[in-house]
Design a protein around this motif. Structure first.
Motif, PDB file in Angstrom:
ATOM      1  N   VAL A 669      -2.813  -3.840  -3.803  1.00 30.14           N
ATOM      2  CA  VAL A 669      -1.741  -4.023  -4.781  1.00 30.14           C
ATOM      3  C   VAL A 669      -2.316  -4.447  -6.131  1.00 30.14           C
ATOM      4  CG1 VAL A 669       0.181  -5.555  -5.357  1.00 30.14           C
ATOM      5  CG2 VAL A 669       0.129  -4.401  -3.146  1.00 30.14           C
ATOM      6  N   ARG A 670      -3.327  -5.301  -6.100  1.00 31.64           N
ATOM      7  CA  ARG A 670      -3.939  -5.710  -7.369  1.00 31.64           C
ATOM      8  C   ARG A 670      -4.553  -4.526  -8.090  1.00 31.64           C
ATOM      9  NH1 ARG A 670      -5.074 -10.300  -4.830  1.00 31.64           N
ATOM     10  NH2 ARG A 670      -7.093  -9.642  -4.027  1.00 31.64           N
ATOM     11  N   GLU A 671      -5.239  -3.668  -7.345  1.00 31.86           N
ATOM     12  CA  GLU A 671      -5.951  -2.582  -8.008  1.00 31.86           C
ATOM     13  C   GLU A 671      -5.046  -1.410  -8.372  1.00 31.86           C
ATOM     14  OE1 GLU A 671      -9.742   0.402  -7.391  1.00 31.86           O
ATOM     15  OE2 GLU A 671      -9.249  -1.026  -5.810  1.00 31.86           O
ATOM     16  N   HIS A 672      -4.126  -1.054  -7.445  1.00 37.41           N
ATOM     17  CA  HIS A 672      -3.324   0.155  -7.658  1.00 37.41           C
ATOM     18  C   HIS A 672      -1.852  -0.126  -7.897  1.00 37.41           C
ATOM     19  CE1 HIS A 672      -6.622   2.791  -6.326  1.00 37.41           C
ATOM     20  NE2 HIS A 672      -6.902   1.794  -5.519  1.00 37.41           N
ATOM     21  N   GLY A 673      -1.376  -1.249  -7.399  1.00 40.23           N
ATOM     22  CA  GLY A 673       0.032  -1.573  -7.586  1.00 40.23           C
ATOM     23  C   GLY A 673       0.853  -1.355  -6.334  1.00 40.23           C
ATOM     24  N   SER A 674       1.825  -2.228  -6.159  1.00 39.63           N
ATOM     25  CA  SER A 674       2.774  -2.100  -5.052  1.00 39.63           C
ATOM     26  C   SER A 674       3.535  -0.787  -5.151  1.00 39.63           C
ATOM     27  CB  SER A 674       3.735  -3.291  -5.105  1.00 39.63           C
ATOM     28  OG  SER A 674       4.902  -3.015  -4.381  1.00 39.63           O
ATOM     29  N   ASP A 675       3.876  -0.406  -6.390  1.00 41.33           N
ATOM     30  CA  ASP A 675       4.660   0.816  -6.568  1.00 41.33           C
ATOM     31  C   ASP A 675       3.908   2.038  -6.055  1.00 41.33           C
ATOM     32  OD1 ASP A 675       6.545  -0.794  -7.666  1.00 41.33           O
ATOM     33  OD2 ASP A 675       6.450   0.033  -9.690  1.00 41.33           O
ATOM     34  N   VAL A 676       2.606   2.057  -6.259  1.00 41.30           N
ATOM     35  CA  VAL A 676       1.795   3.179  -5.775  1.00 41.30           C
ATOM     36  C   VAL A 676       1.769   3.166  -4.245  1.00 41.30           C
ATOM     37  CG1 VAL A 676      -0.561   4.083  -5.629  1.00 41.30           C
ATOM     38  CG2 VAL A 676       0.402   3.447  -7.846  1.00 41.30           C
ATOM     39  N   ALA A 677       1.640   1.974  -3.651  1.00 48.11           N
ATOM     40  CA  ALA A 677       1.642   1.871  -2.187  1.00 48.11           C
ATOM     41  C   ALA A 677       2.962   2.402  -1.638  1.00 48.11           C
ATOM     42  CB  ALA A 677       1.437   0.421  -1.761  1.00 48.11           C
ATOM     43  N   ARG A 678       4.056   2.041  -2.270  1.00 51.81           N
ATOM     44  CA  ARG A 678       5.375   2.452  -1.795  1.00 51.81           C
ATOM     45  C   ARG A 678       5.554   3.957  -1.869  1.00 51.81           C
ATOM     46  NH1 ARG A 678       9.420  -2.011  -2.918  1.00 51.81           N
ATOM     47  NH2 ARG A 678       8.118  -3.812  -3.319  1.00 51.81           N
ATOM     48  N   ILE A 679       5.234   4.524  -3.050  1.00 52.26           N
ATOM     49  CA  ILE A 679       5.405   5.966  -3.210  1.00 52.26           C
ATOM     50  C   ILE A 679       4.499   6.706  -2.219  1.00 52.26           C
ATOM     51  CG2 ILE A 679       5.131   7.927  -4.789  1.00 52.26           C
ATOM     52  CD1 ILE A 679       7.414   6.290  -5.714  1.00 52.26           C
ATOM     53  N   THR A 680       3.292   6.218  -2.052  1.00 51.33           N
ATOM     54  CA  THR A 680       2.365   6.850  -1.118  1.00 51.33           C
ATOM     55  C   THR A 680       2.972   6.905   0.283  1.00 51.33           C
ATOM     56  OG1 THR A 680       0.502   5.971  -2.373  1.00 51.33           O
ATOM     57  CG2 THR A 680       0.035   6.782  -0.153  1.00 51.33           C
ATOM     58  N   ILE A 681       3.496   5.776   0.730  1.00 52.74           N
ATOM     59  CA  ILE A 681       4.025   5.694   2.088  1.00 52.74           C
ATOM     60  C   ILE A 681       5.323   6.482   2.227  1.00 52.74           C
ATOM     61  CG2 ILE A 681       5.157   4.115   3.695  1.00 52.74           C
ATOM     62  CD1 ILE A 681       3.000   2.069   2.955  1.00 52.74           C
ATOM     63  N   LEU A 682       6.207   6.316   1.272  1.00 50.07           N
ATOM     64  CA  LEU A 682       7.539   6.899   1.421  1.00 50.07           C
ATOM     65  C   LEU A 682       7.549   8.403   1.171  1.00 50.07           C
ATOM     66  CD1 LEU A 682       9.692   4.115  -0.265  1.00 50.07           C
ATOM     67  CD2 LEU A 682       9.314   4.510   2.178  1.00 50.07           C
ATOM     68  N   PHE A 810      12.306   2.846  -5.273  1.00 50.22           N
ATOM     69  CA  PHE A 810      11.011   3.281  -4.742  1.00 50.22           C
ATOM     70  C   PHE A 810       9.813   2.765  -5.536  1.00 50.22           C
ATOM     71  CE2 PHE A 810      14.292   6.593  -4.315  1.00 50.22           C
ATOM     72  CZ  PHE A 810      14.573   6.383  -2.980  1.00 50.22           C
ATOM     73  N   ALA A 811       9.994   2.579  -6.837  1.00 58.35           N
ATOM     74  CA  ALA A 811       8.919   2.036  -7.672  1.00 58.35           C
ATOM     75  C   ALA A 811       9.550   0.933  -8.518  1.00 58.35           C
ATOM     76  CB  ALA A 811       8.308   3.125  -8.550  1.00 58.35           C
ATOM     77  N   PRO A 812       9.906  -0.179  -7.874  1.00 58.64           N
ATOM     78  CA  PRO A 812      10.760  -1.169  -8.511  1.00 58.64           C
ATOM     79  C   PRO A 812      10.160  -1.822  -9.755  1.00 58.64           C
ATOM     80  CG  PRO A 812       9.912  -2.004  -6.417  1.00 58.64           C
ATOM     81  CD  PRO A 812       9.572  -0.545  -6.482  1.00 58.64           C
TER      82      PRO A 812
END
Length: 905
Positions: A669-682, A810-812
């Motif tokens: 999350v620090r490097e890429h962001g929570s939003d990127v993790a979410r979009i990737t997964i969803l 999705f990318a809050p």
RNA sequence: GCGAGAGUGGCGGAACUGGCAGACGCACUAGACUUAGGAUCUAGCGGGCAACCGUGGGGGUUCGAGUCCCCCCUCUCGCACCA
């Protein structure tokens, strides 16, 4: 991602522009927490929504794989908040359980300290990921303010006759001196930890009478339309209702009767022997003196076998005759009584009538021991067979060798047999369940103490409600020594009888942690209530859970126990619904490949490192590439080359600590962001399927957010000034159906309304992947339209305004940021969800397909208003169509308005 | 064996009540901009030179089938001596 150097540079010369920057995220997390955007009760007059993810055992630092269901729950929460609902989205910890105790035994750190440390760490991970809960309702099952009510619930069950004490056989590990759960014993009957052969011991245990609710738990499944069929099937299977009859066999020359359960009373005339479970209570008294030695040996042997081993279907049948006979109540025939371990004491009555001609298991047994096999059912018109059949036939048919019932259909004969037996008191219809009562005692320290007291005379008495909670004492020695570690704490054990004041001893067992988790979702309704388990108003406001999200591994136990407890509480009048979870969603796993570098020797051959040799049994080498590849392939691994380095690569495996392939939440999350993790997964696929986490997928998500940032970021000033001074309604109206627009604003309007419709419908149906695809499509179109404009139009600003809200589930973080760019005040989550109008979706003209004999031959653009006749004429007028049709007569024309015209020759 | 579900490009996956198969993305190819490209942008991308052929296989219904019906194959998950 693992290789990460220098990818976060801004674009090169001439291609700069705004990018998605994870550094914006922490600010928004703090903002949401500070403004309490996601606390329940914020909109007391709005309709409510209760969204819940299964609470976890706090295992410390989270990885991306753990995050999937939390991201799903968070997206739904944000969606419903945007829709204006009052949303309850709480979190808590299933904090009792063995790992803490084992850690204490190993390291000396007290379980409470260890657990609280893990909770703090897990919570930090969730907060770092920006997953928003109403933390004011956090529950922790190992805290007295929670387990007090678990104990209260135990007393309620006791009061209703649903908690009782009985002797039960348990798995006993003689090395660790502890009881083990069935699943902690491996197939060879050894303890998973000590490796010792597990013994069976008889102990007094507490049970919950879940079987009293078996029928309701089964039939109410039909009402749970929004549960996965798979989960319902698993529960049905587990409950295992089966209709049949009890039949009593008089033991020859004795007073005792043996009761058997059968689903096939129609085959009673074909019963040629009885089989009892080795543990059957009558075995000891019925055994003939000359058989005693062999019978006792067999019983002892059966006792040693593990459940799993004993139930293996491919085992050969074993058994011993006990030297007694029983009388078949329909024909007076005396048949031998055997014991065999294929008959289970825990099901039915622990005794069966064996009908080898019509039951495969009985057939195998009869063959193994030379017992008679008598056919009593044959196909219509067939004669009774002369000899013994070559296999068991469970099929329906007509009776033979069954006295006056011969010739009747077997099912009808079965009913007649039961009716006759019932008249003589030797049988009756009976429903049996596979489900057994819930054993809740654990001889362990780290659990909820059972609030019961033992009097000197052996009777039990409940702890007075006013004396709850029975606190778990701090102790020094967590090692179980044949009883719960609590038994060593004299100050804990000593208590006074609430009725007589006499000294009594506390129950020293603790409850199964599934008890803790069987009601936690109810406590969230009123988590801080100290006077009662919850207030009637609170429980009515929030129950039942609208959407429950969790892993399919809890399909049976947790969900069944929760349904049971909820039904008990419903009967007590304490909850408004007798089912806890209206909708259930079971998410798939996050998987990732494991890679291990291979060493290339000077001669070019490849050598596998020792860990890999050990873990998958690949030869160490050195081997030529082809041979190494073949060896890896055999084990479903692969040989890949990356950056000149040869790597062994596994197939996708579920992210886990043990596989070592978890991507840690915090650093990612620090490097890429929570939003990127979410979009990737969803975006990867349907959320119920497993998804593979790859660097490429992360890159795709990152690129999407960067493109959004580049497009709208570049125009942010213009968009903000177009929106300035307008109300929300006026902003939405910039692309309303009624607004007069020219191209490209017209198509922009159509696209954005279509996107709103799609994202709304897909999100509600858990189609997050297609919802995000819809956003990508909208982005592509908006980009195209924007490049056809000299400067940003007002309609375009309206699209931007809608886009940031559609993105918000999705990318809050980024959505909040965009909202600010465009001059939005407060939170985007208070900006409302955009609506769409069907009228805006219609195009002035559209393309229809012209088929000839069902094959697409041409596409024509026709006006929206075109009727059937015009469509037909247009199709027949097409050059391409005329060429194909030629002189052939057109037999039929099928016109589907808005879609196609099909000419049939 | 019983139960539930799934088979669609090189890959992940789309396709509402039967109506343009392959949305969206990844990978790949070519080009642009570049000192550079693992950045960005543009275009292409199921197979086949083509007619055509293509949603696990075979039948069927229909003007029309990935979608409905019948048979078969494969895979995943759960249960499994439950009388």
């Amino acid at each position: 991602m693992t290789d990460g150097a220098g990818r976060r540079e801004d674009g090169g010369p001439g291609h700069g522009g705004p990018r998605f920057d994870p550094a914006i995220e922490p600010r928004w997390r703090e903002y949401w927490a500070r403004e309490r955007i996601f606390e329940a009760g914020r909109r007391p007059n709005a309709p409510r929504r209760y969204i819940l993810e299964m609470f976890p055992y706090p295992s410390g630092d989270l990885h991306i794989g753990h995050g999937k269901n939390y991201f799903i729950g968070d997206s739904l929460t944000r969606y419903w908040v945007l829709r204006g609902f009052d949303v309850l989205h709480p979190f808590g910890w299933d904090a009792f359980g063995l790992p803490a105790e084992n850690a204490a035994i190993k390291t000396g750190v007290p379980p409470r300290t260890w657990t609280m440390r893990n909770i703090a760490e897990s919570r930090r991970s969730l907060e770092a990921a920006g997953i928003m809960y109403d933390w004011s309702r956090e529950v922790t099952t190992c805290e007295p303010d929670y387990y007090r009510w678990t104990q209260w619930l135990f007393l309620l069950l006791y009061r209703r006759g649903l908690a009782y004490r009985a002797r039960a056989t348990v798995n006993w590990d003689p090395v660790d001196q502890t009881v083990l759960a069935n699943e902690q014993v491996d197939a060879s009957g050894r303890s998973w930890r000590s490796g010792a052969i597990v013994e069976k011991r008889e102990l007094d245990q507490w049970f919950f009478r879940i079987t009293a609710y078996a029928d309701r738990l089964l039939s109410d499944l039909d009402e749970l339309e929004a549960w996965p069929e798979k989960v319902k099937a698993m529960q049905r299977n587990w409950i295992g209702r089966s209709e049949g009859a009890e039949v009593e066999f008089q033991v020859e020359g004795r007073d005792e009767r043996i009761t058997v359960f059968t689903t096939r009373p129609d085959t009673l005339f074909g019963a040629t022997f009885l089989v009892l479970a080795p543990e059957h209570p009558l075995v000891a008294s019925l055994v003939a003196p000359e058989a005693r030695a062999k019978v006792e040996e067999y019983v002892a042997q059966a006792r040693r076998r593990s459940e799993i081993d004993r139930q293996a279907t491919d085992r050969e049948k074993t058994g011993v005759a006990i030297g007694a006979r029983a009388v078949n109540p329909v024909n007076g025939e005396a048949v031998p009584i055997w014991i065999a371990d294929y008959v289970l004491m825990g099901y039915g009555s622990g005794a069966i009538m064996a009908v080898p001609a019509h039951d495969e298991r009985d057939f195998a047994f009869a063959r193994a021991f030379g017992l008679p096999i008598r056919t009593v059912i044959v196909p219509e018109g067939a004669p009774a067979p002369a000899g013994e059949p070559s296999e068991a036939s469970p099929d329906d048919g007509f009776m033979v060798a069954s006295g006056d019932l011969d010739g009747r259909p077997n099912r009808e004969a079965g009913r007649a047999i039961v009716a006759r037996l019932e008249e003589r008191g030797l049988g009756r219809p009976k429903v049996t369940f596979r489900l057994r009562d819930w054993l809740v005692s654990r001889q362990r320290y780290w659990g909820t103490p059972i609030p019961m007291l033992h009097r000197a005379d052996g009777t039990v008495v409940p702890v007075a409600e006013a004396d709850l909670p029975v606190r778990l004492p701090e102790i020094d020695d967590y090692l179980p020594r044949g009883r719960s570690p609590l038994a060593s704490s004299e100050s804990f054990v000593a208590a006074r009888d609430p009725e007589t004041g006499e000294p009594v001893r506390r129950d020293t067992d603790t409850m199964d942690t599934f008890v803790d988790s069987s009601w936690y979702f109810l406590r969230y309704a009123d988590a801080r209530n100290e006077r009662e388990i919850w207030s009637p108003e609170a429980i009515r406001r929030w129950m039942p859970v609208d959407q429950y999200i969790g892993g399919v591994e809890h399909a049976i136990l947790h969900l069944l126990y929760s349904r049971f407890v909820t039904k008990v509480l419903f009967d007590e009048g304490l909850v408004p619904d007798d089912e806890p979870f209206r909708q259930l969603f079971t998410q798939g796993m996050v998987q990732r490949r494991v890679t291990t570098p291979l060493e290339r020797a000077a001669d070019g051959r490849l050598a596998a490192p020792p860990e890999l040799v050990k873990s998958i049994g690949v030869p160490e080498g050195p081997l030529p590439d082809a041979e190494m590849r073949a060896a890896l392939r055999e084990r479903s691994w692969d040989l890949v080359e990356r950056g000149g380095q040869a790597l062994a690569q596994s197939g996708p495996v579920t992210m886990s600590k043990s596989a070592g392939n978890g991507v840690p939440m915090g650093p990612f999350v620090r490097e890429h962001g929570s939003d990127v993790a979410r979009i990737t997964i969803l975006f990867a696929g349907p959320p119920e399927s497993n998804m593979e986490w790859t660097d490429e997928a992360v890159g795709g998500a990152e690129r999407f957010l960067n493109r959004v940032a580049a497009l709208f970021g570049r125009d942010r000033e213009a968009i903000a000034s177009a929106l300035r001074g307008l109300s929300t309604a006026e902003r939405d109206a910039l692309v309303a159906a009624s607004a007069a627009l020219d191209e490209p604003d017209r198509s922009l309007r159509r696209r954005v309304h279509a996107a709103v419709r799609k994202v709304t419908a897909d999100t509600e149906a858990f189609g997050f992947n297609t919802a995000i695809a819809g956003l990508m499509e909208l982005l592509n179109e908006t980009q195209r339209c924007r490049s056809a404009m000299a400067s940003p139009s007002r309609a375009y600003a309206g699209v931007a305004w809608i886009f940031c809200r559609l993105l918000a589930p999705f990318a809050p973080h980024f959505a909040e940021e965009m909202h600010r760019w465009f001059g939005g005040e407060g939170s985007v989550y208070d900006a409302g969800w955009p609506s769409w109008e069907e009228a805006a979706l219609a195009e002035d003209s559209f393309e229809i397909v012209v088929q000839v004999n069902g094959k697409v031959r041409d596409r024509l653009t026709v006006p929206r208003a075109a009727g059937e006749d015009e469509l037909r004429a247009a199709a027949l007028g097409s050059d391409k169509v005329r060429e194909i049709v030629g002189d052939s007569p057109v037999k039929k024309v099928v016109v589907v308005p808005g879609r196609l015209v099909n000419l049939v020759l």
